[in-house]
Design an enzyme around this catalytic site. Structure first.
Site, PDB file in Angstrom:
ATOM      1  N   ASP A 203     101.553  39.168  84.117  1.00 50.30           N
ATOM      2  CA  ASP A 203      99.857  39.882  85.172  1.00 50.30           C
ATOM      3  C   ASP A 203      99.339  38.910  85.665  1.00 50.30           C
ATOM      4  OD1 ASP A 203      98.443  41.680  85.078  1.00 50.30           O
ATOM      5  OD2 ASP A 203      97.706  41.354  83.298  1.00 50.30           O
ATOM      6  N   ASP A 220      96.963  33.880  79.154  1.00 46.15           N
ATOM      7  CA  ASP A 220      96.997  35.141  79.130  1.00 46.15           C
ATOM      8  C   ASP A 220      98.476  36.028  78.927  1.00 46.15           C
ATOM      9  OD1 ASP A 220      97.105  37.685  77.412  1.00 46.15           O
ATOM     10  OD2 ASP A 220      95.489  38.747  78.922  1.00 46.15           O
TER      11      ASP A 220
END
Length: 328
Positions: A203, A220
């Site tokens: 992502d 993340d």
């Protein structure tokens, strides 16, 4: 008494967050500050020595314990190899994954800075270097528990999630069903070979890259998976015309290939990957609608205008799949 249909995250009150973190021997100064995160719940906090932390409380039942631990092991591997990532804090027993009030949670060092500027050639080169370093390490082994990106399955599940609800009027339902089926057929001709999949961030958008000047850190890794290397590169190609896109790609790959060769054949998968992201995004919104944070943050999903625009974008994407001009 348990309230019917109450979402698990509703129970994640500030006092419980503080109690969970202080159970690890870290004393919290002040109230945790909620960051813009919807899949999980993420908070910034300071301890009594003024060190800043990021606390991530994982969405229940999304990832298994084995998958979460594999993410953390991957981050430690990258950090040890000198890749700029935010790796999780470990307690005196060496554990990075903790549990409180029915939630798995983890602590990460706070990464200061801003997102890179994708019209800055120096930033693009630095980002290419960062992803190249990441993939030079990640390509050594495969994930055992994390998922493998399967484009046809993702497209099919996205289509089913949208059509299963009452989000579309009769006209929109016909149009969405038609264009999404056409996109699935196009994707069926553009599936990458299994050997192309490596461990990726998954992502890699601007919100997950922070730093100053040309020194950036990846944060993340919640969506890390097995996928082609280009999955971590294509979202940085944001220019609005063909010549500028080629310039962006040139800088990005020049930095990348300082550390890792890149198979140019993977450029053909950029539009299929964009298609998957477009389909998955709307499906993700409707699938998460019972989480109270979603109607508050994305109220426009319930409007006809949103779905008209989404269908138009998918129609444009169908044409892009058939004719990715800027790569010619």
């Amino acid at each position: 008494m348990v309230v019917a249909n109450q979402h698990p995250f509703n129970s994640l009150m500030p006092a419980r967050i503080v109690d969970a973190i202080e159970s690890l021997g870290i004393w919290v100064s002040g109230e945790p500050f909620a960051l813009n995160s919807y899949e999980n719940r993420v908070f910034m906090l300071s301890d009594d020595e003024r060190q800043r932390w990021i606390a991530k409380f994982y969405r229940p039942d999304r990832w298994s314990e084995a998958q979460l631990r594999e993410e953390h092991v991957f981050l430690d591997e990258l950090k040890t190899a000198g890749v700029a990532v935010a790796a999780p804090w470990r307690d005196s027993r060496g554990d990075s994954l903790h549990r409180a009030n029915g939630f798995y949670f983890a602590l990460f060092p706070h990464v200061p800075g801003q997102a890179p500027e994708l019209d800055n050639p120096g930033h693009l080169f630095a980002l290419g270097e960062l992803i190249g370093r990441l993939h030079a390490v990640s390509s050594r082994h495969a994930f055992a528990a994390r998922p493998v990106m399967e484009p046809l399955a993702l497209a099919a599940s996205s289509r089913e999630d949208v059509l299963a609800g009452n989000w579309l009027n009769r006209r929109q339902r016909r149009a969405y069903a038609r264009v999404s089926e056409s996109l699935q057929q196009s994707l069926s001709h553009q599936v990458w070979p299994d050997q192309a999949a490596i461990r990726v961030h998954g992502d890699c958008h601007l919100g997950n890259i922070l730093g100053r000047d040309d020194d950036f850190t990846l944060v993340d890794f919640d969506d890390c998976m097995m996928a082609p290397a280009v999955q971590d590169l294509w979202m940085m190609l944001t220019a609005q015309n063909d010549s500028e896109l080629r310039l962006q790609l040139s800088e990005l790959l020049e930095g990348y290939e300082e550390h890792m060769p890149f198979d140019r054949c993977q450029l053909e998968w950029i539009e299929p990957l964009r298609t998957l992201r477009l389909m998955r995004y709307s499906a993700w919104l409707v699938a998460r609608w019972q989480d109270p944070a979603f109607p508050r943050a994305f109220p426009w999903v319930a409007s006809e205008d949103y779905w008209d625009q989404h269908i138009r974008i998918l129609e444009q994407q169908r044409l892009a799949l058939d004719n990715p001009q800027w790569l010619a």
